[in-house]
Motif scaffolding. Structure first.
Motif, mmCIF file in Angstrom:
data_model
loop_
_atom_site.group_PDB
_atom_site.id
_atom_site.type_symbol
_atom_site.label_atom_id
_atom_site.label_comp_id
_atom_site.label_asym_id
_atom_site.label_seq_id
_atom_site.Cartn_x
_atom_site.Cartn_y
_atom_site.Cartn_z
ATOM 1 N N PRO A 122 38.533 43.524 31.188
ATOM 2 C CA PRO A 122 39.097 42.809 30.159
ATOM 3 C C PRO A 122 39.951 43.869 29.203
ATOM 4 O O PRO A 122 41.044 43.620 28.947
ATOM 5 N N LEU A 123 39.586 45.123 29.581
ATOM 6 C CA LEU A 123 40.518 46.186 28.877
ATOM 7 C C LEU A 123 41.477 46.410 29.866
ATOM 8 O O LEU A 123 42.788 46.588 29.201
ATOM 9 N N LEU A 124 41.489 46.234 31.165
ATOM 10 C CA LEU A 124 42.705 46.464 31.796
ATOM 11 C C LEU A 124 43.520 45.315 31.772
ATOM 12 O O LEU A 124 44.793 45.405 31.909
ATOM 13 N N ASN A 125 43.028 44.058 31.483
ATOM 14 C CA ASN A 125 43.994 42.766 31.472
ATOM 15 C C ASN A 125 44.813 43.043 30.103
ATOM 16 O O ASN A 125 46.164 42.693 29.864
ATOM 17 N N GLU A 126 44.194 43.544 29.309
ATOM 18 C CA GLU A 126 45.133 44.062 27.952
ATOM 19 C C GLU A 126 45.930 45.426 27.986
ATOM 20 O O GLU A 126 46.193 46.037 26.669
ATOM 21 N N ARG A 127 46.147 45.727 29.132
ATOM 22 C CA ARG A 127 46.625 47.113 29.141
ATOM 23 C C ARG A 127 48.098 47.383 28.532
ATOM 24 O O ARG A 127 48.565 48.360 28.111
ATOM 25 N N HIS A 128 48.730 46.118 28.777
ATOM 26 C CA HIS A 128 50.083 46.416 28.133
ATOM 27 C C HIS A 128 50.152 46.439 26.548
ATOM 28 O O HIS A 128 51.183 47.186 25.943
ATOM 29 N N PHE A 129 49.270 45.842 25.940
ATOM 30 C CA PHE A 129 49.162 46.279 24.433
ATOM 31 C C PHE A 129 48.969 47.644 24.254
ATOM 32 O O PHE A 129 49.394 48.247 23.358
ATOM 33 N N ILE A 130 47.660 48.385 24.976
ATOM 34 C CA ILE A 130 47.805 49.705 24.931
ATOM 35 C C ILE A 130 48.922 50.299 25.167
ATOM 36 O O ILE A 130 49.269 51.369 24.354
ATOM 37 N N LYS B 76 35.597 39.784 22.347
ATOM 38 C CA LYS B 76 35.696 38.317 22.194
ATOM 39 C C LYS B 76 36.246 37.439 23.112
ATOM 40 O O LYS B 76 36.228 36.432 22.991
ATOM 41 N N LEU B 77 36.967 37.991 24.100
ATOM 42 C CA LEU B 77 37.607 37.240 25.009
ATOM 43 C C LEU B 77 36.573 36.656 25.943
ATOM 44 O O LEU B 77 35.507 37.261 26.287
ATOM 45 N N SER B 78 36.958 35.465 26.348
ATOM 46 C CA SER B 78 36.139 34.505 27.298
ATOM 47 C C SER B 78 36.985 34.040 28.542
ATOM 48 O O SER B 78 38.027 34.460 28.664
ATOM 49 N N GLN B 79 35.992 33.491 29.470
ATOM 50 C CA GLN B 79 36.949 32.930 30.574
ATOM 51 C C GLN B 79 38.035 31.923 30.325
ATOM 52 O O GLN B 79 38.955 32.011 30.897
ATOM 53 N N PHE B 80 37.681 31.321 29.474
ATOM 54 C CA PHE B 80 38.547 30.240 29.186
ATOM 55 C C PHE B 80 40.026 30.627 28.412
ATOM 56 O O PHE B 80 40.927 30.310 28.937
ATOM 57 N N GLU B 81 39.774 31.831 27.902
ATOM 58 C CA GLU B 81 40.953 32.718 27.172
ATOM 59 C C GLU B 81 41.529 33.344 28.315
ATOM 60 O O GLU B 81 42.966 33.279 28.105
ATOM 61 N N LYS B 82 40.977 33.655 29.105
ATOM 62 C CA LYS B 82 41.845 34.422 30.573
ATOM 63 C C LYS B 82 42.615 33.341 30.986
ATOM 64 O O LYS B 82 43.695 33.645 31.412
ATOM 65 N N GLN B 83 42.072 32.217 31.151
ATOM 66 C CA GLN B 83 42.677 30.942 31.757
ATOM 67 C C GLN B 83 43.846 30.507 31.372
ATOM 68 O O GLN B 83 45.195 30.505 31.717
ATOM 69 N N MET B 84 43.653 30.560 29.745
ATOM 70 C CA MET B 84 44.934 30.205 28.912
ATOM 71 C C MET B 84 45.935 31.385 29.156
ATOM 72 O O MET B 84 47.119 30.973 28.810
ATOM 73 N N CYS B 85 45.391 32.615 29.155
ATOM 74 C CA CYS B 85 46.341 33.771 29.247
ATOM 75 C C CYS B 85 47.261 33.372 30.458
ATOM 76 O O CYS B 85 48.450 33.804 30.379
ATOM 77 N N THR B 86 46.502 33.348 31.694
ATOM 78 C CA THR B 86 47.169 33.083 32.830
ATOM 79 C C THR B 86 48.347 31.942 32.716
ATOM 80 O O THR B 86 49.302 32.032 33.223
ATOM 81 N N GLN B 87 47.835 30.629 32.240
ATOM 82 C CA GLN B 87 48.895 29.767 31.783
ATOM 83 C C GLN B 87 50.146 30.061 31.116
ATOM 84 O O GLN B 87 51.193 29.797 31.369
ATOM 85 N N ILE B 88 49.705 30.949 29.873
ATOM 86 C CA ILE B 88 50.889 31.338 29.190
ATOM 87 C C ILE B 88 51.535 32.045 29.852
ATOM 88 O O ILE B 88 52.955 31.949 29.681
ATOM 89 N N MET B 89 51.275 32.999 30.610
ATOM 90 C CA MET B 89 52.099 33.888 31.440
ATOM 91 C C MET B 89 52.703 33.135 32.267
ATOM 92 O O MET B 89 53.930 33.500 32.487
#
Length: 1780
Positions: free
Chosen positions: A152-160, A306-319
């Motif tokens: 999860p931390l690596l998925n949000e690495r662009h924020f970092i 707080k991120l969940s699997q659903f949120e990961k899918q939503m992020c993928t669709q958003i991207m």
């Protein structure tokens, strides 16, 4: 352009910009706004913009513009230093130019970027497909080596990464700014950085501590010196050694401790504060970083957990969605790019087409332009050619006339052989100025007077043309001579004709007034016969009290409430559309039953071609709908006509259209109807006439106001002309520079009238005395003009004090000058403003002002339906068109009505209203003014005015037109006959005078033929010669034969004498016969009769003038013409033939015979005729007396007649009005007016006949004396001719006698010598020639006057050319001017005796030839003395023979030359020297041109004599050369004066007292100086001793003041002064501590005693001398008197000169004694002068020499008398001495 810049800056900066010049400059000069503009265009970034400071400090502005100049150079906007200084000073013009350049560059850049963005957008809209199928390459992702918890931390690495990049950017920005700030701090200089330093408060000291501190400061004063390190160590060691010796106190220790404590505290506090700042900033920075990282980690951890699997899918669709959006955006950008490229291509194609079209048009335009230029050039060339041809013709004709004049002048000069009479020259000048030929066209001129015969009438037209030209020429001369005679101009000037003529006498005054009365009579009659054109009548309208024009009314609906307010004053509101509609309706109404008129305004509007016409038609239509609401049915019913749609019987029209007479309003409506149907515009004349007809139709109104018309000055002009009948001046006639010129244009404007009788309503004899028909200055028909001006913010508007083209229209300025302009600004149209406008229209200006209810009616304004406003701001503001110039205001008050001022508290009335307008208020004012006038007594007595004076009011009694025309015809005939007769008589006199010169030439030629007739003298001589030659040669030597032949020679001589006597007697008899021929007598008789005829003409005119006065005034007073007529009497002329019938035919008249005998007797006795012996005087005087008697008798008869008429008029009494009788006031006034005018007529009549009597008398005298002058001129010329003939006879006779004597002498010599007499002897006329083939004595050549002026000199005088040649020769031998005396003597001897052999003539005058060559050395000695060397320039100056100047003249000339020589080069140019006036120029006669030539040549010679360089002379040497006098000492002193520039005193008797006084003063100063030096030495010794003793202690001496003891005589006791003692006080305390106190006490006591001390002396002798003077006060007054009587030094004189000046003068003037290595034995003068100067230099302080003592030395006197350098000598006197 300013508006474009304003919008551009506002758009870019997103805030308003102030454009006032000062505020704009202050805001823009720091460059912060320019930096913002550059930032908005991305020319600079934020960091660069941060460098620009917004303050207005000078250093900030300078620093900002360093950056801005570099940035602007990148944009190709270059600023020079001058513009940069102007911008930094805040000058608005320079800033505007800079912004304009920025706008051009940046706007161009902005448009380029916009085109690039458009192209990019179009290209993104359409994306080209490279292949049918698209294959996207997906990058393989490597499996992560991290565990699942870190995913999860690596998925949000662009924020970092974003956070880290942002932190890194913030840190870099901070470091960059900190680095820049540190560099700026280093660059800032201390002097330019403002320091706000608050000095620390020092602790308060007690008074004791303060005193101790002062003592310490005095003991140890602070000194600043530059010491080396070694010196400092020594000083420190000495200080340590002295510390023990100095007794310190407690406060010193405490002071030092306190000082050390403060220094340590200050150092500790500064170090502690810097460390504290560093620690705080470092800790704050670390805490900030730690806190940010903590927060970031916490937030990231929370988001990851707080991120969940659903949120990961939503992020993928958003991207994925974002990726699709990016693709869509790319496609759109591509489409926009392609679209922009397509648009750009189309746009470029359009630009190419437009460019090609423009190029074609430019080519055509250039071709047309070239063609027009060629045409204009041809037209200009043709115009210039004709102009040149015209000028050439004028110049050619002028030159021909001048050549004719010169030719005729030369011809007459040759004929007369003397000066030409002024009569002929005046005649030629008249012909020249009248552009008539000077030579006679017809010869002889008498041919004009002959009537042509039948044969002559058949001559060709060429001869008739010659006669016509000669007639024109003579008519020109006649007209000119009559004008000269009438105006008393040359040659009829009274002062030169009549002796003792007084132009200021009473007779001349009455003559002038009588001539004016005659002019009144003549021009009154001419005005009756030729009346003036009648003026145009004004509009037939009643006299309204209010006539107003209102412009700028925003809404026509406002006219309704305006009419409501004005109804109480019966003022009608007129609208233009209402007047048009009224005329159209009137036209339609009057044609009902004849023609159906359809007023279709829609049709009119469609047909109209101009927008203004359509708007006017719309207004007319709306007015028609509002006012005329009745239908056609109603109108028809009113007129009794059945409507068209009702059932009726159709019948034809009963009234033909041709028989209908329309009213004026209907006629105007017809014109308007036809114009509107045709689509034409209604003319201004038609609109003005419609308004007039509309006003005529309005009943019961007392005023009107025209709304929104007129709007142009042309409409104003037409409207004023329609109402008033007089048009204001055209716009082209107005000078609209300001109000003053505008008003002057209006005042000078006069109506142009066509007067057909203007040229015939004039008289050539008298002028019109009437005042010119005064057209009053234009005054407007209207009373008020209001122009309403709308404004958004009335508070921003200002009072307009001076109307000009920018803030007003021509109508506003026109009515402002007329004083009617009440224009005002308004913001809101409300009741108050409407009431104010109505008050202006009504004209309520009297004080106190009426209330609103009293003006408009009770509650009318309050009940008026009008939107009100509660805004308390000013709703209107008056436009005050006045001028602040007092001069123009006074002028307005005197000539036109002034503008009024609208004020709330006070109104000034500049124009008095009419009585009808305000009857209640004005009655009191008028009554008061009348009472004041009656109660005020007259201050100036009335002066009796004579009839005919300038301000005389002529009597006006009407004359019947028939009588007036008859009298006018009579006067015209009298004037015509008088002028014609006088011109013909002048022509006859001119013909007689023109015959004078030809007749004189004729008799001279005839007498010359008679004198030179052949004789028998040569025959007698030939016979004697033949008889002598035939005599035997042997007998000729016999004495008896010689005696016989001598007797025969004597007989021949007597016979020749007799022949000469006979020839002389014959010539004299012929001369007497010519005199007795009486041609001159007959011509003089004709001339006398001509002048008597002129007198007769003047007498006839005078009689007819008396008759004209009688007829005119009798017809005025009696109302009928008189019956009695005057008849003239003839004067007595000189008749040649006797008129008695009983005598023989052809016998001469007795008077003529007597005149003839007297005249012949005078001529035969060679007596010249003058005024006393002129035989015609008696005849002329008798005629003048007769004419004057007739005129006087006529005058007296008319005076008696006038007296009778006066008594009858005086008896006229106006009828008194009785109670029972009904007599009108008008009849009484008519009788009184008639009596007054009749009495005036009597005065005019009397003055007219008296003036005519004096005029005729003066004319008679003028003709009499002019006749005397012409007769004298005529007779003098004839007398001179006959005297010349007599002189020729005598001269010829004497020459004949001399020739006979020479012949007889020659014969006697031949007889005595026994020689033959040659046959070639000729004795012809008055000459004797021995051999005609041998010229024994050539006749003298006639002198040719070349026009050149030669120099006039005497026998002893040199010509300047001779002196110039001498100068050139001497300059070759001695260029410097110094020459050996012997060499100069030799040269003079050579020049005198060998110079005459030169081709240019002798070098010396004739008188020098008498000098013995051996005596030239003596002459040189007399001129120069006994010297080895001399200056040859002095010899040339003596040769000029001009006066030597005085010292004052030389000083004045020196001053002028030094003014030209500003650089003190002692050089002067030739032009400056020639322009100066030298002293000798006044000695030359200014009228003598030869003397003037010599004067100018001398000036040039002097310049070249002292010429130092080309066109430059040494004026110092020139002035010194003329320093000469009869006394050589005075000449030397003059040279010294030239050197010092001031007159020098050298006479010992004049300067001895002053010089002795100055020497005595100098000796006294020297003694005082020596004494002062001695005292100063003693004082210094004492001072040094005291200084040495200062180390051990101080001795203070206190001077105690002892008052002087006075004895009984009031003298001061010297013992008291000498007994002043000093008291010594020894002080054991420190000298430093007590020095100030002692000096203070001493100064106080000294100041107290200073009031009684008069003088302080340096030395005792001076003091003793002063005391001696004080001991003798009783002789003080005598000393003062002696000083007053002493001679004071004159500041304008120089008594002493420097030694350098003396040496310079001697070296320059006497170089052979002082420069050219003189021998001491022969010339010891140099050593003598040096010794003398050394001996005399002690008399002055600076070594100057007193001149009087220098020149009085015996050696100097001997030297100056010996050299003769400074002595004035006369060359002529010296030559005479040598020649004796």
């Amino acid at each position: 352009m300013a508006e474009i810049l304003k919008e551009w800056l506002t758009e870019r900066l997103q805030r308003p910009i102030t454009w006032e010049s000062v505020a704009f400059g202050d805001m823009m000069k720091n460059g912060h706004v320019i930096a913002e503009v550059l930032l908005s265009y991305r020319v600079i970034n934020e960091e660069e913009h941060f460098l620009i400071r917004s303050g207005n400090a000078h250093e900030d502005i300078k620093n900002n513009w360093k950056y801005l100049v570099n940035w602007l150079n990148g944009l190709d906007v270059h600023i020079n230093d001058i513009e940069l200084e102007s911008i930094m000073d805040g000058r608005g013009s320079s800033l505007l130019r800079l912004f304009y350049q920025l706008f051009l560059h940046l706007d161009k850049r902005d448009r380029t970027n916009f085109i690039k963005r458009e192209r990019k957008m179009v290209s993104n809209l359409v994306e080209k497909m490279g292949h049918r199928f698209k294959v996207d390459k997906i990058a393989e992702e490597k499996e992560s080596f991290v565990d699942n918890l870190s995913k999860p931390l690596l998925n949000e690495r662009h924020f970092i990464e974003w956070q880290r990049k942002k932190a890194q950017q913030v840190k870099e920005t901070y470091d960059y700014v900190r680095h820049k700030y540190s560099k700026m701090v280093d660059k800032i200089e201390e002097k330019n950085t403002p320091i706000n330093f608050i000095p620390p408060k020092s602790p308060k000291l007690t008074s004791k501590e303060r005193i101790e501190m002062e003592k310490f400061g005095l003991k140890y004063p602070c000194k600043f010196e530059n010491h080396t390190y070694e010196e400092l160590l020594l000083m420190e060691q000495k200080a340590l050694e002295q510390r023990s010796s100095i007794s310190s106190s407690e406060w010193v220790q405490s002071y030092m401790d306190n000082l050390h404590t403060r220094m340590h505290k200050k150092a500790d506090s500064e170090e502690f504060q810097s460390q504290l700042r560093n620690a705080l900033s470092g800790s704050l920075w670390n805490m900030t970083i730690a806190e940010e990282e903590t927060k970031l980690d916490t937030e990231l951890a929370k988001k990851v957990m707080k991120l969940s699997q659903f949120e990961k899918q939503m992020c993928t669709q958003i991207m994925e969605t974002k990726q699709q959006a990016r693709n869509l955006f790319k496609n759109r950008v591509q489409a926009e790019k392609e679209f922009s490229e397509q648009r750009e291509q189309q746009f470029n194609q359009f630009l190419d087409n437009v460019k090609e079209q423009i190029q074609l048009e430019v080519v055509e335009t250039d071709f047309e332009k070239q063609r027009q230029e060629r045409l204009h050039r041809r037209l200009y060339d043709e115009k210039m050619r004709r102009k040149r041809q015209h000028y050439y013709e004028i110049c050619y004709d002028t030159m021909l006339s001048m050549v004719d004049y010169a030719t005729k002048y030369a011809y007459f000069r040759k004929l007369i052989e003397d000066d030409i009479p002024e009569h002929f020259i005046h005649e030629w000048k008249t012909l020249y100025f009248k552009q008539q030929p000077i030579f006679d066209i017809l010869d002889p001129m008498e041919e004009i007077l002959k009537e042509p015969s039948e044969e002559e009438q058949e001559r060709d037209s060429r001869v008739e043309e010659v006669v016509r030209l000669e007639l024109d020429r003579q008519e020109t001369l006649d007209d000119s001579e009559f004008k000269e005679y009438h105006n008393y101009s040359y040659p009829w000037i009274l002062d030169s004709l009549i002796p003792n003529y007084d132009p200021e006498s009473d007779e001349r005054k009455y003559e002038y007034l009588g001539t004016r009365i005659l002019g009144h009579v003549v021009y009154t009659l001419l005005e009756i016969k030729y009346p003036y054109p009648p003026p145009r009548p004004p509009a037939d309208l009643p006299p309204y009290k209010a006539k107003a024009l209102l412009r700028g009314l925003p809404d026509r609906a406002v006219t309704v409430p305006m009419q409501t307010l004005l109804s109480s004053q019966k003022i009608h509101v007129v609208r233009l559309e209402t007047a048009i509609n009224f005329c159209l309706r009137q036209f339609k109404t009057e044609l009902i039953g004849c023609v159906d008129i359809e007023l279709s305004f829609d049709k009119f509007g469609a047909a109209a071609q101009e927008e203004e016409s359509r708007e006017l038609i719309k207004l007319v239509k709306s007015d028609d709908d509002a006012v005329y609401k009745m239908s056609d049915m109603t109108i028809a019913t009113m007129l009794g006509v059945i409507p068209a749609n009702t059932k009726q019987t159709q019948t034809p029209k009963t009234i033909p259209e041709e028989e209908i007479t329309l009213s004026c309003a209907a006629e105007l409506g017809r014109y308007a109807y036809e114009s509107l149907n045709a689509g034409d515009t209604l003319t201004d004349h038609l609109l003005a006439a419609m308004i007039v007809e509309y006003l005529k139709d309005q009943d019961d109104i007392e005023g009107f106001v025209i709304v929104n018309y007129p709007n142009t000055y042309r409409e104003v002009k037409i409207l004023e002309e329609t109402f008033l009948g007089i048009a204001p001046p055209d716009e082209t006639e107005l000078d609209d520079r300001d109000d003053i010129y505008l008003e002057e244009s209006i005042i000078k404007h006069r109506k142009k009238e066509i007067d057909e009788y203007k040229d015939v309503r004039v008289s050539r004899l008298v002028n019109d005395p009437h005042k010119k028909r005064i057209h009053k200055p234009f005054e407007s028909y209207f009373t008020t003009y209001i122009h309403l001006k709308d404004t958004e913010d009335i508070l921003q508007e200002v009072f307009i004090w001076d109307l000009d083209e920018e803030n007003s229209e021509l109508i506003d300025r026109f009515y402002a000058v007329m004083g009617l302009n009440y224009s005002l600004y308004y913001e809101v149209m409300d009741k108050d403003l409407l009431a104010l406008i109505c008050r202006y229209i009504i004209g309520d200006f009297l004080m106190p002002m009426k209330s609103v209810d009293g003006l408009f009616g009770e509650n009318v304004l309050s009940l008026l339906e009008f939107p009100s406003s509660d805004d308390k701001r000013a709703k209107s503001k008056m436009v005050k068109p006045e001028v602040s110039n007092a001069k123009s205001q006074n002028k307005f008050r005197g000539s036109s009505k002034m503008s009024k001022t609208s004020m709330s508290n006070e109104l000034e009335v500049f124009k008095e209203p009419s009585v009808d307008q305000f009857p209640e208020d004005i009655e009191i004012v008028v009554a008061e003014s009348v009472e004041d006038k009656e109660s005020k007594p007259p201050s100036i007595e009335e002066v009796k005015m004579l009839a005919g004076e300038e301000d005389w009011d002529y009597g006006e009694i009407p004359i019947a037109e028939l009588i007036g025309v008859a009298l006018a015809n009579c006067w015209e005939e009298v004037e015509k006959n008088y002028i014609h007769d006088m011109e013909q008589l002048f022509f006859a006199k001119r013909l007689q005078i023109n015959c004078l010169i030809p007749y004189a030439r004729y008799i001279k030629d005839k007498m010359e033929q008679i004198i030179t007739l052949p004789s028998k003298k040569l025959d007698l001589v030939s016979a004697f010669q033949k008889e002598y030659n035939d005599f035997e040669n042997d007998w000729r030597d016999i004495n008896l034969a010689k005696n016989e032949w001598h007797c025969r020679v004597k007989e021949l001589q007597n016979r020749l004498y007799n022949i000469c006597d006979e020839r002389k007697l014959h010539a004299e008899q012929k001369r007497q016969l010519l005199i007795c021929d009486n041609w001159t007598m007959e011509e003089l008789t004709s001339m006398a009769n001509t002048y008597i005829s002129c007198m007769q003409t003047e007498l006839n005119r005078s009689i007819m003038t008396f008759q004209t006065f009688h007829d005119f005034y009798f017809a005025m007073i009696k109302r009928m013409p008189p019956n009695d007529r005057l008849s003239s009497k003839d004067l007595i002329k000189i008749n040649r033939d006797f008129e008695d019938t009983g005598s023989k035919k052809g016998s001469e008249d007795k008077v003529y015979k007597q005149l003839k005998a007297a005249y012949q007797d005078l001529h035969l006795k060679n007596i010249q005729i003058d005024y006393t012996n002129n035989p015609f005087n008696l005849v002329l005087e008798n005629n003048v007396k007769l004419a004057l008697k007739i005129i006087k008798e006529t005058n007296e008869s008319y005076r008696s007649l006038i007296a009778r008429e006066y008594s009858e008029i005086a008896k006229i009494q106006p009828p008194t009005k009785k109670k029972d009788e009904i007599t009108s006031e008008e009849s009484i006034n008519v009788e009184e007016i008639f009596k007054q005018n009749a009495l005036k007529c009597i005065e005019e009549w009397t003055m007219g006949i008296n003036g005519e009597m004096f005029r005729a008398s003066l004319r008679m005298l003028t003709l009499q004396y002019k006749c005397y002058r012409d007769m004298k001129m005529f007779n003098d010329h004839i007398y001179k001719t006959f005297m010349e003939i007599q002189d020729d006879i005598n001269t010829y006779y004497l020459n004949e006698i001399k020739a006979v004597d020479r012949l007889c002498k020659y014969l006697q010599m031949a007889v005595e010598n026994g020689r033959r007499i040659p046959e070639s002897l000729i004795l012809e006329h008055d000459t004797f020639v021995i051999d005609p083939n041998l010229v024994q004595f050539a006749p003298p050549e006639p002198s040719v006057d070349t026009g050149e002026i030669s120099e006039a000199t005497g026998d002893m005088d040199f010509k300047i050319s001779q002196l110039a040649r001498l100068r050139s020769q001497l300059k070759i031998v001695a260029p410097t001017g110094i020459i050996l005396q012997k060499a100069f003597i030799y040269l003079l001897q050579d020049f005198v005796f060998f110079g005459k052999e030169s081709c240019e003539g002798p070098l010396f005058p004739e008188a020098w030839r008498s000098i013995d060559p051996e005596k030239i050395s003596k002459l040189v000695y007399l001129l120069f003395g006994d010297m080895v060397y001399l200056d040859w320039r002095d010899f040339l100056l003596y040769c000029l023979n001009i006066r030597f100047p005085t010292v004052e003249e030389l000083l004045d000339l020196r001053k002028k030359m030094r003014c030209k020589d500003l650089d003190s080069t002692e050089l002067l140019s030739r032009d400056d020297f020639i322009d100066m006036e030298l002293w000798y120029e006044c000695d030359f006669d200014p009228e003598d041109r030869y003397a003037q030539l010599r004067k100018n040549l001398i000036k040039h010679f002097l310049f070249e004599l002292f010429e130092a360089d080309e066109n430059l002379m040494n004026y110092s040497a020139f002035l010194l050369a003329f320093c000469k006098s009869s006394d050589p000492i005075e000449g030397f002193v003059t040279a010294l004066s030239m050197a010092v520039g001031k007159k020098t005193c050298y006479v010992l008797a004049n300067c001895e007292e002053i010089v002795c006084k100055l020497i005595k003063i100098k000796k006294y100063r020297d003694a005082c100086l020596a004494c002062a030096l001695k005292c100063a030495g003693q004082f210094i010794d004492i001072l040094l001793t005291n200084v040495m003793n200062y180390c051990e202690g101080v001795n203070i001496t206190e001077l105690q003041y002892i008052p002087p003891v006075e004895d009984k005589k009031g003298k001061k006791s010297r013992a008291g002064i000498k007994s002043q003692s000093s008291k010594k006080i020894d002080m054991s305390q420190s000298a430093r501590a007590a020095k100030s106190k002692i000096s203070t006490s001493t100064s106080n006591k000294t100041s107290q005693s200073a009031t009684n001390v008069k003088t302080t002396f340096i030395c005792r002798p001076c003091q003793d001398e002063a005391e001696d003077k004080e001991e003798k006060p009783e002789i003080k007054e005598e000393v003062e008197d002696e000083r007053k009587s002493e001679i004071e030094e004159d500041p304008n004189l120089a008594y002493a000169v420097s030694q350098t000046v003396i040496w310079n003068v001697l070296n320059i003037c006497l170089p052979w004694y002082f420069v050219l290595l003189p021998e001491e034995k022969k010339t010891p003068y140099k050593n003598q002068v040096a010794e003398l100067l050394k001996r005399l230099e002690v008399d002055t302080d600076n070594g100057d020499i007193y001149v009087c003592r220098f020149v009085s030395d015996p050696n100097m006197c001997i030297m100056l008398h010996k050299v003769k350098k400074f002595t004035i000598l006369s060359l002529a006197d010296e030559i005479r001495k040598v020649s004796m």
